[in-house]
Structures are given as structure tokens and as C-alpha cells.
Design a protein around this motif. Sequence first.
Motif: not given
Lengths: 332, 761
Positions: A158, A186, B513-514, B524-526, B537-538, B566-567, B569, B574-576, B578, B580
Amino acid sequence: MDSLAAVDWAAYEQQALSAISGDALEDARVKYLGRKSELAQALRGVRDKESGMLLNGVKARLEAAVTAREHQLELAARRAAADSGVDVTIPGTPVTRGRLHLLTQIRREIEDIFLGMGYEVWDGPEVVTVWENFDALNTDQGHPSRSKLDTFYLDDDTLLRTQTSPDQIKAMLTRTPPIYMVSPGRVYRRDTPDATHSPTFQQVECLAVDRGITLADLRGTVQQYFRQLFGPDRDVRMRTSFFPFTEPSVEFDVTCFLCDGRGCAVCKHSGWIEMGGAGWVDPDVFRTVGLDPDDWQGFAFGFGIERIAMLRHGLPDLRAFWENDVRILGQF
Amino acid sequence: MKVPVSWLREYVELTLPVEELARRLVFTSCEVDRIVRRGVVDVDGNYGHFVVGKVVEAAKHPNADKLQLTKVDVGDGEPRSIVCGAWNFGAGATVAVVTPGAVMPGDFRIEQRKLRGEVSDGMILSERELELGTDHGGIMLLADELAAGTPLADVLPLGDDILEIETLYNRPDLTSIYGIAREVAALTGATLEPVPGADPARDGDEAFSLAIDDLDACPRFIARVFRDVAVGDSPAWLKGRLMGAGMRPISNVVDITNYVMLALGSPLHAYDGDTLRGGIVVRRAGPKEQLVTLDGTARELDPADLVIADHERPIGLAGVMGGENTEVSATTTSVVLETANFEPLTVIRSGERHRMRSEAQTRWEKGVDPEAAALAATYASQLLVEIAGARWTGETELRAEPAPPTRIAYRPQYANATVGLEISEDEQRERLARLGFHITDDWEVTVPTWRARDVRRDIDVVEEVGRFRLEDVPATLPRRQAMYGRLTHEQRLRRLVADVLVGAGMYEAYTYSLQHDDPDPNALELPEPLSSQQRVLRTTLATGLLGAAQHNLDMGNGDVALFEIAHVYLPPGPVPDEHWRVGGIVQGDYFRARGLVEAVFAALNVEPTFTRADLARELAVAATVQSGWVATYAPGVGPEGEWSAFELDLAELFALVPERVTYRDVITYPPVRQDLAFVVDEAVPAGDLIAAAREAAGEELREARFLSDYRGDQIPAGKKSVAFSVAFQSAERTLSDDDAARLRAAIVSELQSRFGAELRG
């Protein structure tokens, strides 16, 4: 009657109308319509039908003119009373009004150009799978864009999309061609922020899938688009390039819209400005999404919105887009 | 890559001016960033000022201890008097001289002048002054057989045009001068010279022990052994070439490896043969193994790293950099030369792990022609013998079975259908042949080894012919069978929301977004963020907007009102999920923010319902509304002053938008308007009173509008007075005073019974 014959009633009417349209309306009315006026006297002496019709006609027209003039003068008087000498140079009552962000303004402009050319707008998710962002787009394992030094991963499968092309994959997986779409949004790359780099920026990608699409169609479409954006005299050229998902791949340049191609600092005196990458959709990408490349062909191209904004409006630093200083937001 | 044009000319005739060549390469082959002039400019007879000189006399300058006063014969009669700062020569030396009137690199003009009272009628040149080397320790000494007055341009590469090119990912073959020459030949039709280099005679029969543990990562390794090597300075032509190509000359042996790499694209490495303990083994690194690489850095190797080792220890990180322990030095007399094949991924991963970058590595990463290893070994051997006086005494080669050549069934019409331009069969055939492809009569195309990674399918062959005609491609548009273009319902509503907020005085913001932090602990954190400021990820737009508001306050901007669409998350990953969202922040109280929300709802024809809620500690006043919230920040949370915010989920909000609004007749009967005020407990919300009034009076209560709530004089403690105006109206008839009294009584009674509300007189 002698006097009747002596008067030129057409001239009388002309003089009367002229007097009525002047400022001394009452004097004119008395003189030309009053009991002692020539007209009143003549009417009193009328004996034949023909003269009566003539004189009554004059009388009716003059009376109507007086009424109209009275109305006109009354309006003027009321207006004069209402205008107390207003200073029209004083600003109006303030109306609060904000602004769309410059990037939104340009994104809408771009969307509208493509909508006009018959394209849909896709705005898909930004967190996607590695498959959607790289594998399905034919990106080999060694390609530097896959590196953790270049791309934000959430886990091994991901990531934050590095391009809006995953939308194209989603579109091709869910739709039957023909497909004509643009995907603004984005994208994320591990670039340390400076005047021309940002870890987040806005990209637009365009995809056309139809029968018999050629590189000539790509050039024509890119040219139409840039002529809408930058003016009718713009020309577009294509240079060889490499992208995993297109073959052949090209870069496209547009004649500089600041110097009309004569050469300036912005185009580094080349007359051309690099605008983005493009190409003919690689047949393997079609196979991956279940389309037969013998039936369907396509082109794709992409470019950054910030770059257009900076070039067109002379912004020197990309970071200004994210600082949201209303003194800058308010300029556009 | 920097390409000295004089070097290019050695392999292909250049019929075009350099500028035109560069312009055309940009279309067909690679980026050309710029053309740079290296060394002396060849204009207005400038080269004529650069000549070979013989030093006739040399002695200390009478007035300066650090200077020599010399007489130099430059072949034009009387020897010239030249003052020189170097002491590495004396009478009899053959030197490079520049005479007055010349323009030096860097646009510096040579004039006759006096130095400490003595005339200097020119200058004796060092390598660095001619950009032929970095050595400024002394002047350049030339071969003694050269006659005084010989044009220096006949002896040294005085000046050159350098093409600075950027190669594409799929064109590793263009990371060599010979590869570019091949490309130029295909572009211009000029003849390509044969690959440079011929094996010198073998002089000895030394065995060399070589083993490869991993033939996948290293499918080929050639080790050649040389004896009696005289390490020293490279000749000027070689230094000039390397300098022109952007590499620093080091010593003849190292320079030869670099030179051959640049010429043919296959990286080489030279080991000091006497420092090798046993032969060479190509293997993975052992646990905790150490290597000090040539850049002087001690590195702990990873078991995934491929290393070149001798029988005791690693001596190089394969494809990336050699080790200090076997480095060629001034005293080296025995050299083991490595040419090899390394697979890109192994090299890429080692480079990433150790954060390294070298010329060799960039070539291996893109993929080097597997056949070039032998060509490079040959050419380097020739140069080692010629330049460093070496004897070639031994060779060992190991190689996995090479991949069979790629053969592609091709149709020339495919190029026309793809490019949209008629390219004749003859042109296609000739172009491919010049690029090194072999084409049979029935168009079976065999791909040369240096293009095997890139050209695998018929479409790849199309690119090879199409890229030479990109300037000629016409501009057409797709011939479409179907055509439409429109925004989706949601996209249109999103634009509407933005336009409403702009109309209401808000500025649109773009925030990241971050974010540094997020109120949702599951956000979710990087794993590897670029900075601590951008790591989560906000799940809300509020964090970024607060930051933007703070920035504006810091800048001294007043009356800030910002919104963003904006988006967000939403976990889990793992795939949040999303969504708007629209978020806003304003300087002011709850009611300013709520008014903006009401404007959005009104534009969308949705009636909002606000409910007091305890959403977060950071919020002083907060209410939920359909699809989101509106609130005032607690003092000290946001920027200084009173700040309010809202956030709405657009998908949820748009789901409430009526599909179509149906016409309602306009009522022509006049309304009866009254103001009502009730005294109630503090806790009773005004909204509840009005809602109850609507229920009690039914349809004929056409309008109920809040006026005020009041506490103080005449109102008992713990109570408040809530006033609102009502309009009674019927669609069927004019309401009488009795009707109005009835409706009012119903409201009073309902509010009395539900809230204990007392109507104020």
C-alpha cells in the motif's frame, strides 16, 4: 373666417411644440392653447367640418405634448430632490467575498476544457495498492520510482499514489471502452520541500481508449488542450521519452506563452516549455486490465497543475500554495 | 553524462553543427541539458597563441625568491622572456606556452606585462590552466621530441564542446560514448567506426582463482592479471578526456578503467594484485562483515549485499564501489582487472541500503550490455599495456549460459498504425540496421544485446523507428463514435459548496493530507515519514486548517475565514476509506461558523438540525449537524482569539440532497405575524421550543424565526426568556383573529406542558 385662413397651422404647431419642450411650460400652454390663443379663437369660429378636424387635431396633439412635458418635468424635479449631491467616488457598501484557491481555479479550467472535448472527470482515492500504482502500469521491479526513497509506503502493498494513473486502471477495469477521462488530484513523492518541489502536488492525467488511436491523435489533443489553456497560437512538439506504461513514450513541450517562442528566461531561451509526459498506451497495460490491444488503442498524458500556475502567474515558490496566506490567496 | 564531442568524433563522423546535433538528439534519443565549452576557445586564431616551447635559460628572478625568470624558444626567433612561479623544470624542458593576445579558459586574456621589474612575454602553462587536469603543483612537461613552435592543439586537446545529456531509464546503452556514437550514426546516416580496442599479446600464463557463488546476481566475471605495471600520471589526452567527461584523473591505471567505462559503458575495477589474499570469490556478504569502501567509509555489510571478496575478506561492494584494502596505489606493480555483469536489482538494493551513488552503480542499475564486459577487458588491456607498460599475464572468465538473443516477429505497418504517420519499409529497415538490429527479409527482428532489456516486443520496435520521426507526426483528433463529457452529480455539488463558501466570504485553503498528529488514535501513520510534521494521514481537515489560521494570524492577517474541500483517510487500513470533506475555520463565535453551515445546507435544499454534543475536549461549544459538526474551540486550543470551525462529510451530506425540488404554490392570503416570548429553564434549547411550536400549530405555522434569548432583570434566576416571531398563514383562506388566537393558544399550551414555559405578557 379671414384669420383662420391667415394662420399657417403647421408652423403654429411647430412653434407650440418647441415652446412646450422649453422650460416655460405654463406660458407656452397659455399662449398656444389658452382661451385667448389663436387656436382657441379659431376653433370658436370654425364652421366647416374640415377646418374643425384640422384644428382639433392640432389641439389634441398640443395637449398631449403638454401632458407629457408636465410628467417629464415632475420626474426631473423629484430626481433633483433625491440627489443630494452624492459623491460617486466613495466606495460602495462592502460585500464580503472570498476566493477559490488558485490551484482550484486552474483545475476547474482544465476540467472544463476536457469536459468540452468530451472527457469525464475522475477523482479517485489517493491511497492505493502497489499493484494499482506500479504493477498494473507495467513498472519493473528496478524502476527508481518504486524505491522507498522516492515513494511513501504504508506497507509492502500500500502506498500514497505517485501519479493519478491508478484512476485510469480503475476506469479500465470497471468500464467498457471507449473511455475518455481526465483524473486531477493529489499525488505524493518523497521530495524535500523547496521552491520547486513539494512532497504533495496536484497532477492531471488524461486517458483516451478507443479504436485506431495514434500518436498523431495524442499530439492533436495535447495541442487543442494547450491552445485552450494558453492561447490559439500555441504549438506542441513531442520528444522521445520513457514511461513504463506507454510505448512509444514522449515528452511534450508547448511554445512559450510568455515570449511567443522568441526565447525568454522562463523557457530558458529555447522558446519551448516542458509541460509533461505522454505516450501510446502500452499493450501490456491493456492486457493487464483485460482489454485486447488488437481491439483497443489509447494515449495518455499527464502534467502538474502547480507548474502551470507558477508559469502563468509568475509565482516563484511552490510552498506558497500550501501556506494559505490570504494576502496571496486573495490575489487570484 | 558529459560527452566530449572530440571523443564522439573518434567513433562517428559528425556532419552536423553541434547545436543541430543536440537539437535532434533531444527529439530522438535523450535530453541535452546544455552544450558547454571546455578549455581554450577556438575563435579568431586563438589556438595560434598556444605553442610548444623549449626552455633555453631558467634562473631565480632577481627580485623575487618564489619566481623563476626564463627564456623560452617558441620557434619564432629570439627566445621570449617569461616569468614563472613553478620550479619543477629547468633549462632544456619542453613546455606548453601561451603568448600575449590569447584568451584563456574563463575568458582571461594574456598580456605582456612586467613582474617585479622583469618583462613576462607570455605564460608557461600548467594542466589546470588548460582544464586538462587538477594538478597545479607545477607546469606541464611535454615530450622532448616535440619541436619548439609546434601548435599545442596538435599535441593536447586544447578545447572541446561538451554535450551534457540525461539518458532515459530504458537507454543504458547511451551511458557510453560509443553508444551515443551509434545513436548519432542511426540519426545522421554517418558511418560508425568499429568498437575501439584490440587485445595486446599475452605475455605470461598465470592461473587466477575465480569463483561465483551467485550466477543470477553476477552472470559473468572476467579477471585479467597484469604484471610490471608502472602506476603514474596519465598522458594529457587521457586526462583531458576524463576532465571533459566530468571525472577527476587519479592515476593511469584508475584513469584507464574510468576511460573504458565511459567509452564502452561497462564499468571496470582494478585491484592491486599483491594485496589480494588468494583469488576472487563473488558471494553474498557474511553476517557483520565489514568493508571500508574507496570513499573512506567503513560499512557493515548486509547478508543481501553481493560482494567481491578474496579468500579472506570482502574487497568490494559489487557494482557499487571497491574497497580500500585492495586499492591501486603509487607502488602497485600487479593489477587484477575486473569486468563483469551484475544484475540491476542487487546493485539497486545495495545502493539504497548504504545510501551510495557511483558512476558504475548508475550504469549497473539501468542494465549494462552483457557482451560489453569482454570488449571493455580488451580495450583496457590494450591501454594498460600502452600507457602503463603492463604485461598481460593471465585471465580467468566465468559465465552463466547467456540468454538467447531476442527475436521479434514484426510488421512495418504496425509503426504506421501506432505513430499515425507513414514510415516507409526501407526507412524502417535502415534505421533498425543502423541501431544494430538484424532484420530478415520477412521482418524477423533480432535485438542487439545492448538493447535486450528494453526491446522485447513488436511495440518496442515501433518506438525504435517512430522516435526518429516525432517532429513529423501530424496533429489529429480521435475519430469518436460516442461523445459526452460531464461532471458527476457529486462533482457538481462539490463545486457548488465551494462557490457558496467563497460567496460567503471564505478563502479556500490547501493543507497537507499528512499531518503531524491526528485526533483519531487509529489514524494511519507512515512507517517512514519525510518529517515529523507530515507523518499521519488525517481523519479530519481541522488540523490543517488550524495551522493555516495560525499562519495567517502570525502574518498579521485579520478576519480569517478559510475552508478546504479534500480527502480524509479513515482507518482501518491498509487501504483506508477515503471521504471527501468540507471543513472551515473562522475567527468568531459558534454562530458565525453555524451561519456558514446553514448557507451550505440552504444551497443544497437540506434543512439542518443542530444538536448540542460533547465532541472533544478541545471544543468549548459543539453541535452535531447532519453529516458533521460545528463548534467553537476552547480558549488556548487554536490561535489566539475566538475561533470556530465546522466539518461536513460530503457524501453523507449529498445523500440528503433532494433528487428534485418540486414546485410549491405561492400563498396569496396574507400572514398574521406575532412575536412570542416564553420564560423557561436555562437548559431548554431554543431550537426545541420552536420545533415544539411547529408541531403544536401544524401547517398553518408558516414561519417561526428565533429572535433572542435573554437573562437578567425580571427573569428569575436559572431561567431565561426565549423570543421568536411566528407567521400564521393558510393556503386556503385569510386567517381571522380567532384563528390566530387558536394557533397561539395551541403553542402556549404545548410549550407549557412540555417545558413548563410561561408566556410573557
